[in-house]
Design a protein around this motif. Sequence first.
Motif, PDB file in Angstrom:
ATOM      1  N   TRP A 112       0.974  -1.134  -0.113  1.00  0.00           N
ATOM      2  CA  TRP A 112      -0.036  -0.046   0.084  1.00  0.00           C
ATOM      3  C   TRP A 112       0.636   1.266  -0.018  1.00  0.00           C
ATOM      4  N   GLU A 113       1.939   1.175   0.866  1.00  0.00           N
ATOM      5  CA  GLU A 113       2.953   2.210   0.743  1.00  0.00           C
ATOM      6  C   GLU A 113       3.815   2.501  -0.760  1.00  0.00           C
ATOM      7  N   THR A 114       3.770   1.634  -1.424  1.00  0.00           N
ATOM      8  CA  THR A 114       4.396   1.575  -2.670  1.00  0.00           C
ATOM      9  C   THR A 114       3.456   2.231  -3.854  1.00  0.00           C
ATOM     10  N   LEU A 115       2.107   1.698  -3.388  1.00  0.00           N
ATOM     11  CA  LEU A 115       1.082   2.347  -4.316  1.00  0.00           C
ATOM     12  C   LEU A 115       0.643   3.703  -3.844  1.00  0.00           C
ATOM     13  N   LYS A 116       1.260   4.153  -2.674  1.00  0.00           N
ATOM     14  CA  LYS A 116       0.859   5.434  -2.335  1.00  0.00           C
ATOM     15  C   LYS A 116      -0.458   5.708  -1.976  1.00  0.00           C
ATOM     16  N   ASP A 117      -1.133   4.574  -1.134  1.00  0.00           N
ATOM     17  CA  ASP A 117      -2.376   4.487  -0.780  1.00  0.00           C
ATOM     18  C   ASP A 117      -2.113   4.695   0.656  1.00  0.00           C
ATOM     19  N   ASP A 118      -1.946   5.944   1.396  1.00  0.00           N
ATOM     20  CA  ASP A 118      -1.776   6.021   2.757  1.00  0.00           C
ATOM     21  C   ASP A 118      -2.720   5.281   3.669  1.00  0.00           C
ATOM     22  N   ALA A 119      -4.032   5.622   3.256  1.00  0.00           N
ATOM     23  CA  ALA A 119      -5.252   5.279   4.073  1.00  0.00           C
ATOM     24  C   ALA A 119      -5.305   3.815   4.598  1.00  0.00           C
ATOM     25  N   ARG A 120      -4.795   2.987   3.063  1.00  0.00           N
ATOM     26  CA  ARG A 120      -4.850   1.170   3.534  1.00  0.00           C
ATOM     27  C   ARG A 120      -3.475   0.912   3.829  1.00  0.00           C
ATOM     28  N   ALA A 121      -2.534   1.835   3.972  1.00  0.00           N
ATOM     29  CA  ALA A 121      -1.329   1.245   4.602  1.00  0.00           C
ATOM     30  C   ALA A 121      -1.374   1.635   6.018  1.00  0.00           C
ATOM     31  N   GLU A 122      -2.127   2.846   6.233  1.00  0.00           N
ATOM     32  CA  GLU A 122      -2.208   3.198   7.697  1.00  0.00           C
ATOM     33  C   GLU A 122      -3.178   1.885   8.554  1.00  0.00           C
ATOM     34  N   SER A 123      -4.250   1.704   7.681  1.00  0.00           N
ATOM     35  CA  SER A 123      -5.088   0.559   8.397  1.00  0.00           C
ATOM     36  C   SER A 123      -4.447  -0.777   8.464  1.00  0.00           C
ATOM     37  N   ALA A 124      -3.622  -1.054   7.536  1.00  0.00           N
ATOM     38  CA  ALA A 124      -2.724  -2.381   7.655  1.00  0.00           C
ATOM     39  C   ALA A 124      -1.950  -2.271   8.953  1.00  0.00           C
ATOM     40  N   LEU A 125      -1.166  -1.246   8.881  1.00  0.00           N
ATOM     41  CA  LEU A 125      -0.250  -0.895  10.019  1.00  0.00           C
ATOM     42  C   LEU A 125      -0.964  -1.042  11.427  1.00  0.00           C
ATOM     43  N   GLU A 126      -2.130  -0.227  11.449  1.00  0.00           N
ATOM     44  CA  GLU A 126      -2.709  -0.079  12.783  1.00  0.00           C
ATOM     45  C   GLU A 126      -3.253  -1.722  13.070  1.00  0.00           C
ATOM     46  N   GLN A 127      -3.670  -2.507  12.263  1.00  0.00           N
ATOM     47  CA  GLN A 127      -3.971  -3.995  12.503  1.00  0.00           C
ATOM     48  C   GLN A 127      -2.795  -4.667  13.142  1.00  0.00           C
ATOM     49  N   LEU A 128      -1.473  -4.200  12.483  1.00  0.00           N
ATOM     50  CA  LEU A 128      -0.395  -4.851  13.055  1.00  0.00           C
ATOM     51  C   LEU A 128       0.114  -4.370  14.309  1.00  0.00           C
ATOM     52  N   VAL A 129       0.023  -3.125  14.424  1.00  0.00           N
ATOM     53  CA  VAL A 129       0.459  -2.412  15.783  1.00  0.00           C
ATOM     54  C   VAL A 129      -0.510  -2.921  17.169  1.00  0.00           C
ATOM     55  N   LEU A 130      -1.747  -3.162  16.549  1.00  0.00           N
ATOM     56  CA  LEU A 130      -2.773  -3.932  17.704  1.00  0.00           C
ATOM     57  C   LEU A 130      -2.324  -5.289  17.850  1.00  0.00           C
ATOM     58  N   ALA A 131      -1.794  -5.798  17.136  1.00  0.00           N
ATOM     59  CA  ALA A 131      -1.238  -7.222  17.363  1.00  0.00           C
ATOM     60  C   ALA A 131      -0.326  -7.449  18.150  1.00  0.00           C
ATOM     61  N   THR A 132       0.600  -6.554  17.623  1.00  0.00           N
ATOM     62  CA  THR A 132       2.092  -6.749  18.072  1.00  0.00           C
ATOM     63  C   THR A 132       2.716  -5.076  18.667  1.00  0.00           C
ATOM     64  N   PRO A 133       2.299  -4.511  19.587  1.00  0.00           N
ATOM     65  CA  PRO A 133       2.255  -3.014  20.210  1.00  0.00           C
ATOM     66  C   PRO A 133       3.961  -2.745  20.050  1.00  0.00           C
ATOM     67  N   ARG A 134       4.633  -3.759  20.583  1.00  0.00           N
ATOM     68  CA  ARG A 134       6.212  -3.811  20.848  1.00  0.00           C
ATOM     69  C   ARG A 134       6.830  -3.973  19.546  1.00  0.00           C
ATOM     70  N   ASP A 135       6.317  -3.770  18.381  1.00  0.00           N
ATOM     71  CA  ASP A 135       6.880  -4.022  17.012  1.00  0.00           C
ATOM     72  C   ASP A 135       7.214  -2.413  16.618  1.00  0.00           C
ATOM     73  N   THR A 136       8.742  -2.206  16.950  1.00  0.00           N
ATOM     74  CA  THR A 136       9.048  -0.580  17.015  1.00  0.00           C
ATOM     75  C   THR A 136       8.876  -0.204  15.517  1.00  0.00           C
ATOM     76  N   ASP A 137       9.409  -1.176  14.437  1.00  0.00           N
ATOM     77  CA  ASP A 137       9.048  -0.783  13.129  1.00  0.00           C
ATOM     78  C   ASP A 137       8.008  -0.553  12.466  1.00  0.00           C
ATOM     79  N   ALA A 138       6.951  -1.435  13.137  1.00  0.00           N
ATOM     80  CA  ALA A 138       5.549  -0.918  12.820  1.00  0.00           C
ATOM     81  C   ALA A 138       5.061   0.320  13.304  1.00  0.00           C
ATOM     82  N   VAL A 139       5.517   0.550  14.629  1.00  0.00           N
ATOM     83  CA  VAL A 139       4.927   1.818  15.325  1.00  0.00           C
ATOM     84  C   VAL A 139       5.499   3.120  14.537  1.00  0.00           C
ATOM     85  N   ALA A 140       6.900   2.832  14.098  1.00  0.00           N
ATOM     86  CA  ALA A 140       7.515   3.862  13.543  1.00  0.00           C
ATOM     87  C   ALA A 140       6.934   4.256  12.089  1.00  0.00           C
TER      88      ALA A 140
END
Length: 187
Positions: free
Chosen positions: A150-178
Amino acid sequence: CWWATTLFTYNGNWAAGEPLLQSVASDEQAPLWSMRRWYAHLQSKKDWKAMHALECRLTSKADYASDSTALLIRSAQSAQQLQLPEVAIRQLRHALDVSPDSVVAWSMLATLHLQTGDLPNAAEALEQLSHTCADKTNRNRLLSQAAELWETLKDDARAESALEQLVLATPRDTDAVAKLTACYRKS
């Protein structure tokens, strides 16, 4: 015909029964056993075109969703071997209509979309696959891959949604949080 092909098999001459099976299985009202046995012969010869045609016929005769899904996935595999990605995608979509939680169908669909360069549909399939995946590590990997697409496609809303799901699942993933923080700053 069933007895003849069974006797050929028991006598160690399995291949000798193929002409009989082909003649019976080619009939419009062919019994299921003949079609499945003929499919085994086609598989041993890697006759992708005939396998694909037979898989389509078998799918129409399938009574259970799991049988239909498995046959549609096999049909998609043979379509891929025949270099027919559109047909393979159509068969996989049909399999997902029958069994929406089929991990194999979602995985093949994501891979096929990646191979054909259809990144939006690949990212969507990866997200859907992550929702059906029971293993937390694989689910997180799939969400991360979807977010990158999604980031490659410049679709920030979809990238944000996927990253939010990832951070919810693993809040200590510093790369995903960044990455999520960077997405928030963009919007």
